[in-house]
Design a protein around this motif. Structure first.
Motif, PDB file in Angstrom:
ATOM      1  N   ASP A 131     -34.917   5.083  17.788  1.00 32.90           N
ATOM      2  CA  ASP A 131     -35.049   4.474  19.108  1.00 32.90           C
ATOM      3  C   ASP A 131     -36.516   4.213  19.439  1.00 32.90           C
ATOM      4  OD1 ASP A 131     -32.330   4.641  19.403  1.00 32.90           O
ATOM      5  OD2 ASP A 131     -32.368   6.149  20.995  1.00 32.90           O
ATOM      6  N   LEU A 132     -37.362   5.216  19.192  1.00 33.95           N
ATOM      7  CA  LEU A 132     -38.783   5.075  19.511  1.00 33.95           C
ATOM      8  C   LEU A 132     -39.417   3.968  18.683  1.00 33.95           C
ATOM      9  CD1 LEU A 132     -39.867   8.821  19.818  1.00 33.95           C
ATOM     10  CD2 LEU A 132     -39.145   7.256  21.621  1.00 33.95           C
ATOM     11  N   THR A 133     -38.992   3.872  17.427  1.00 36.88           N
ATOM     12  CA  THR A 133     -39.496   2.791  16.567  1.00 36.88           C
ATOM     13  C   THR A 133     -39.124   1.430  17.143  1.00 36.88           C
ATOM     14  OG1 THR A 133     -39.305   4.203  14.607  1.00 36.88           O
ATOM     15  CG2 THR A 133     -39.406   1.837  14.235  1.00 36.88           C
ATOM     16  N   MET A 134     -37.885   1.286  17.588  1.00 41.27           N
ATOM     17  CA  MET A 134     -37.416   0.011  18.120  1.00 41.27           C
ATOM     18  C   MET A 134     -38.091  -0.327  19.443  1.00 41.27           C
ATOM     19  SD  MET A 134     -33.442  -1.098  18.740  1.00 41.27           S
ATOM     20  CE  MET A 134     -33.022  -0.071  17.329  1.00 41.27           C
ATOM     21  N   LEU A 135     -38.174   0.653  20.355  1.00 45.70           N
ATOM     22  CA  LEU A 135     -38.721   0.402  21.680  1.00 45.70           C
ATOM     23  C   LEU A 135     -40.229   0.135  21.651  1.00 45.70           C
ATOM     24  CD1 LEU A 135     -36.735   3.111  23.665  1.00 45.70           C
ATOM     25  CD2 LEU A 135     -36.428   0.627  23.817  1.00 45.70           C
ATOM     26  N   SER A 136     -40.893   0.601  20.592  1.00 50.29           N
ATOM     27  CA  SER A 136     -42.340   0.371  20.467  1.00 50.29           C
ATOM     28  C   SER A 136     -42.655  -0.806  19.554  1.00 50.29           C
ATOM     29  CB  SER A 136     -43.023   1.632  19.923  1.00 50.29           C
ATOM     30  OG  SER A 136     -42.576   1.914  18.598  1.00 50.29           O
ATOM     31  N   SER A 137     -41.629  -1.517  19.092  1.00 50.51           N
ATOM     32  CA  SER A 137     -41.839  -2.600  18.133  1.00 50.51           C
ATOM     33  C   SER A 137     -42.692  -3.712  18.734  1.00 50.51           C
ATOM     34  CB  SER A 137     -40.481  -3.164  17.679  1.00 50.51           C
ATOM     35  OG  SER A 137     -39.751  -3.679  18.789  1.00 50.51           O
ATOM     36  N   GLY A 138     -43.410  -4.382  17.893  1.00 50.62           N
ATOM     37  CA  GLY A 138     -44.294  -5.468  18.340  1.00 50.62           C
ATOM     38  C   GLY A 138     -45.690  -5.324  17.743  1.00 50.62           C
ATOM     39  N   PRO A 139     -46.720  -5.356  18.539  1.00 48.50           N
ATOM     40  CA  PRO A 139     -46.652  -5.344  20.005  1.00 48.50           C
ATOM     41  C   PRO A 139     -46.305  -6.688  20.646  1.00 48.50           C
ATOM     42  CG  PRO A 139     -48.928  -5.402  19.286  1.00 48.50           C
ATOM     43  CD  PRO A 139     -48.109  -5.271  18.043  1.00 48.50           C
ATOM     44  N   VAL A 140     -46.385  -7.775  19.888  1.00 49.63           N
ATOM     45  CA  VAL A 140     -46.113  -9.090  20.472  1.00 49.63           C
ATOM     46  C   VAL A 140     -44.700  -9.556  20.147  1.00 49.63           C
ATOM     47  CG1 VAL A 140     -46.776 -11.532  20.484  1.00 49.63           C
ATOM     48  CG2 VAL A 140     -48.544  -9.753  20.399  1.00 49.63           C
ATOM     49  N   GLY A 141     -44.288  -9.419  18.900  1.00 48.97           N
ATOM     50  CA  GLY A 141     -43.010  -9.966  18.465  1.00 48.97           C
ATOM     51  C   GLY A 141     -41.842  -9.031  18.627  1.00 48.97           C
ATOM     52  N   GLY A 142     -42.037  -7.877  19.253  1.00 43.86           N
ATOM     53  CA  GLY A 142     -40.948  -6.929  19.413  1.00 43.86           C
ATOM     54  C   GLY A 142     -40.713  -6.588  20.866  1.00 43.86           C
ATOM     55  N   PRO A 146     -45.275   2.911  13.090  1.00 44.58           N
ATOM     56  CA  PRO A 146     -44.760   4.137  13.715  1.00 44.58           C
ATOM     57  C   PRO A 146     -44.481   5.203  12.646  1.00 44.58           C
ATOM     58  CG  PRO A 146     -43.004   2.536  13.546  1.00 44.58           C
ATOM     59  CD  PRO A 146     -44.236   1.848  13.042  1.00 44.58           C
ATOM     60  N   VAL A 147     -45.532   5.720  12.034  1.00 49.85           N
ATOM     61  CA  VAL A 147     -45.357   6.572  10.847  1.00 49.85           C
ATOM     62  C   VAL A 147     -44.699   7.909  11.167  1.00 49.85           C
ATOM     63  CG1 VAL A 147     -47.210   5.494   9.507  1.00 49.85           C
ATOM     64  CG2 VAL A 147     -47.765   7.371  11.064  1.00 49.85           C
ATOM     65  N   LEU A 148     -44.934   8.448  12.360  1.00 46.38           N
ATOM     66  CA  LEU A 148     -44.314   9.741  12.689  1.00 46.38           C
ATOM     67  C   LEU A 148     -42.805   9.609  12.868  1.00 46.38           C
ATOM     68  CD1 LEU A 148     -45.976  12.315  12.718  1.00 46.38           C
ATOM     69  CD2 LEU A 148     -47.411  10.360  13.269  1.00 46.38           C
ATOM     70  N   PRO A 149     -42.305   8.632  13.617  1.00 48.60           N
ATOM     71  CA  PRO A 149     -40.851   8.435  13.648  1.00 48.60           C
ATOM     72  C   PRO A 149     -40.277   8.109  12.268  1.00 48.60           C
ATOM     73  CG  PRO A 149     -41.859   7.327  15.516  1.00 48.60           C
ATOM     74  CD  PRO A 149     -42.979   7.778  14.631  1.00 48.60           C
ATOM     75  N   MET A 150     -40.996   7.294  11.490  1.00 46.25           N
ATOM     76  CA  MET A 150     -40.515   6.974  10.148  1.00 46.25           C
ATOM     77  C   MET A 150     -40.388   8.232   9.299  1.00 46.25           C
ATOM     78  SD  MET A 150     -42.879   3.577   9.674  1.00 46.25           S
ATOM     79  CE  MET A 150     -42.927   3.692   7.888  1.00 46.25           C
ATOM     80  N   ALA A 151     -41.347   9.136   9.447  1.00 46.95           N
ATOM     81  CA  ALA A 151     -41.306  10.386   8.677  1.00 46.95           C
ATOM     82  C   ALA A 151     -40.104  11.237   9.079  1.00 46.95           C
ATOM     83  CB  ALA A 151     -42.600  11.173   8.878  1.00 46.95           C
ATOM     84  N   MET A 152     -39.779  11.274  10.384  1.00 50.34           N
ATOM     85  CA  MET A 152     -38.624  12.044  10.833  1.00 50.34           C
ATOM     86  C   MET A 152     -37.329  11.465  10.277  1.00 50.34           C
ATOM     87  SD  MET A 152     -39.381  14.737  12.493  1.00 50.34           S
ATOM     88  CE  MET A 152     -37.681  15.082  12.920  1.00 50.34           C
ATOM     89  N   ILE A 153     -37.251  10.146  10.228  1.00 48.33           N
ATOM     90  CA  ILE A 153     -36.045   9.517   9.683  1.00 48.33           C
ATOM     91  C   ILE A 153     -35.918   9.826   8.198  1.00 48.33           C
ATOM     92  CG2 ILE A 153     -34.916   7.311   9.220  1.00 48.33           C
ATOM     93  CD1 ILE A 153     -36.344   6.265  11.791  1.00 48.33           C
ATOM     94  N   GLN A 154     -37.015   9.704   7.464  1.00 49.33           N
ATOM     95  CA  GLN A 154     -36.988   9.993   6.028  1.00 49.33           C
ATOM     96  C   GLN A 154     -36.637  11.452   5.773  1.00 49.33           C
ATOM     97  OE1 GLN A 154     -39.800   8.393   2.805  1.00 49.33           O
ATOM     98  NE2 GLN A 154     -40.757  10.317   3.363  1.00 49.33           N
ATOM     99  N   LEU A 155     -37.187  12.343   6.589  1.00 50.49           N
ATOM    100  CA  LEU A 155     -36.888  13.770   6.468  1.00 50.49           C
ATOM    101  C   LEU A 155     -35.389  14.020   6.599  1.00 50.49           C
ATOM    102  CD1 LEU A 155     -38.914  16.464   8.431  1.00 50.49           C
ATOM    103  CD2 LEU A 155     -36.433  16.547   8.339  1.00 50.49           C
ATOM    104  N   SER A 156     -34.754  13.289   7.493  1.00 49.68           N
ATOM    105  CA  SER A 156     -33.315  13.492   7.700  1.00 49.68           C
ATOM    106  C   SER A 156     -32.519  13.177   6.444  1.00 49.68           C
ATOM    107  CB  SER A 156     -32.808  12.648   8.873  1.00 49.68           C
ATOM    108  OG  SER A 156     -32.697  11.280   8.536  1.00 49.68           O
ATOM    109  N   PHE A 157     -32.964  12.182   5.676  1.00 48.04           N
ATOM    110  CA  PHE A 157     -32.260  11.855   4.431  1.00 48.04           C
ATOM    111  C   PHE A 157     -32.267  13.063   3.490  1.00 48.04           C
ATOM    112  CE2 PHE A 157     -34.105   7.291   4.946  1.00 48.04           C
ATOM    113  CZ  PHE A 157     -33.240   7.050   6.000  1.00 48.04           C
ATOM    114  N   ALA A 158     -33.429  13.721   3.402  1.00 44.82           N
ATOM    115  CA  ALA A 158     -33.559  14.870   2.500  1.00 44.82           C
ATOM    116  C   ALA A 158     -32.705  16.037   2.969  1.00 44.82           C
ATOM    117  CB  ALA A 158     -35.026  15.288   2.398  1.00 44.82           C
TER     118      ALA A 158
END
Length: 470
Positions: A300-311, A333-345
């Motif tokens: 969610d945080l990745t999506m809501l912070s997308s852009g800054p212009v095109g998102g 958004p490397v910190l949210p990306m890391a949390m998502i990747q962590l969940s896979f593991a």
């Protein structure tokens, strides 16, 4: 694992043959066999301090219980207890060398601890390592025990300790989300379902949902953590208690409570406790649930912070590092990306735990090492990941109030809020006009004289607080 010269080595023997062991190491021949035969991963049994400490705590309590029952002398007990204290301090991590994933059903792990503790006890009593004149790994350190009750007991104790820290990290994250809920309480926000415009809400309400979820995750982990306080100690090899004196079981739990500060209990049925590891299915499932739930928030945080212009650009996340080696100025958004990747593991670890729990056979489960490895890995990843996610991302999230309000007011979500004010039929007609003319509903309402912009905003603000909210 051979020493370089005779002068810096001692020799131990088993039925396979002789091995040379460096004099500055406290393990013995059983450890050498375990390392030579079963090293498959980069982590030793000393890698997780909680596991190392738990094993030493079990040996400590066992020594005291054996002394109480007259099967160890006070001299032997005191030396074993002192050695266990030093193991807990990390003094002999270089001698705890068996692979965490060893495949001997935990025997190599148990014997590594037995040998290190016995040899250190020998030193403390003025005797050489390897001779075991006074303190023997099997006869004394392992007295009244089996790998089959000691290993799962230490596994539960270690997991209980590690989960306590993780629960604290999750609770701290929930508190951060609560803070953001208050900070963003008055910001109008476009609620979305199926990635389509839905209804008006407050941005603070979104973060309040995150806070509620995270608090529940902490509570559920705390609840399953409590189930780890039942141990199989005293069952020895298969649950009969064969090889332990009559008063041993009561004594070992009494001493373990003093050593650990936790009220560990004997099981209602020793055979059940030896045969089954279903509690780790529950622990691992809660870890998986925690990981995937936080990954949803991170997405969610990745999506809501997308852009800054095109998102969407409704949130601004702290800039942690450059996002590209070729695109200047790009920040990801490397910190949210890391949390998502962590969940896979963590999900993968949960599958391994489920398989190991399923494939226990008859009186014991000899796949405990993979359970230890995967559960510890999940807890450690979540603890480290949540700490960084909290400190480096969530704490510094900022809201773009103008962008949030703009998206809401330019969307058809406004229509829902206006139905009680001007009626469904009229709102539907105006909504179709908005689409046809490419103008916002707010603008049409104002130009038609039905509602001023301020009146529309007031109506939306009122609608964004449900009547059941406190």
């Amino acid at each position: 694992m051979k020493a370089n010269t005779e002068s810096d080595a001692r020799v131990e023997r088993d039925y396979v043959g002789e091995v040379s062991i460096p004099r500055d190491r406290l393990y013995g021949v059983n450890t050498v066999r375990g390392v030579d035969n079963l090293t498959v991963s980069p982590l030793s049994i000393a890698h997780y301090p909680a596991f190392r400490d738990a094993f030493a705590q079990v040996k400590w309590a066992a020594a005291l219980a054996n002394r109480d029952n007259g099967v160890l002398t006070c001299e032997q007990c005191d030396a074993i207890v002192a050695a266990c204290g030093e193991v807990i301090g990390g003094s002999f991590d270089t001698s705890l060398v068996v692979d965490l994933m060893e495949g001997s059903g935990g025997t190599s792990t148990n014997m590594n601890f037995n040998e290190v503790i016995a040899n250190r006890a020998q030193h403390l009593l003025g005797h050489a390592a390897g001779n075991y004149e006074i303190v023997h790994p099997n006869d004394h350190v392992n007295r009244s025990q089996s790998t089959n009750d000691v290993y799962p007991a230490a596994l539960k104790i270690a997991t209980h300790a590690m989960l306590g820290t993780l629960v604290e990290h999750i609770a701290a994250l929930a508190a951060l989300f609560r803070r953001k809920e208050t900070e963003f309480a008055d910001i109008l926000h476009l609620g979305r379902t199926c990635l389509q415009d839905a209804q008006p809400m407050r941005l603070g309400q979104l973060f309040g949902g995150y806070a509620s979820l995270t608090s529940r995750l902490a509570d559920e982990l705390a609840a399953v953590r409590d189930k780890l306080r039942t141990l199989p100690l005293g069952g020895t090899a298969i649950g009969t208690g064969f090889g332990a004196p009559a008063g041993y079981r009561a004594a070992v739990y009494a001493h373990l409570r003093q050593v650990t500060g936790v009220d560990y209990q004997a099981p209602a049925n020793s055979f059940d406790a030896m045969q089954n590891m279903d509690v780790f299915s529950r622990v691992s499932a809660e870890l998986r649930t925690c990981a995937v739930s936080l990954a949803k928030i991170a997405s969610d945080l990745t999506m809501l912070s997308s852009g800054p212009v095109g998102g969407l650009g409704e949130l601004t996340l702290p800039e942690a590092q450059a996002g590209s080696s070729i695109m200047p100025g790009k920040v990801n958004p490397v910190l949210p990306m890391a949390m998502i990747q962590l969940s896979f593991a963590v999900v993968g670890n949960d599958v391994a735990v489920a398989q190991a729990v399923q494939y226990g056979e008859l009186e014991i489960n000899h796949f405990e090492p993979v359970v230890a490895s995967r559960v510890f890995d999940s807890i450690a990843m979540l603890s480290h990941g949540i700490t960084r996610f909290s400190e480096k991302c969530v704490a510094g999230i900022e809201a773009n109030g103008i962008r949030n309000e703009q998206h809401l007011l330019e969307s058809m979500a406004v229509a829902t809020a206006l139905v009680p004010k001007i009626g469904y039929a009229r709102v539907s007609k105006l909504a179709r006009q908005s689409v046809a003319e490419g103008r916002s509903l707010v603008e049409i309402l104002e130009t038609s004289g039905l509602l001023s912009r301020d009146e529309t905003l007031a109506t939306i603000r009122s609608a964004s607080y449900p009547v059941f909210d406190s």
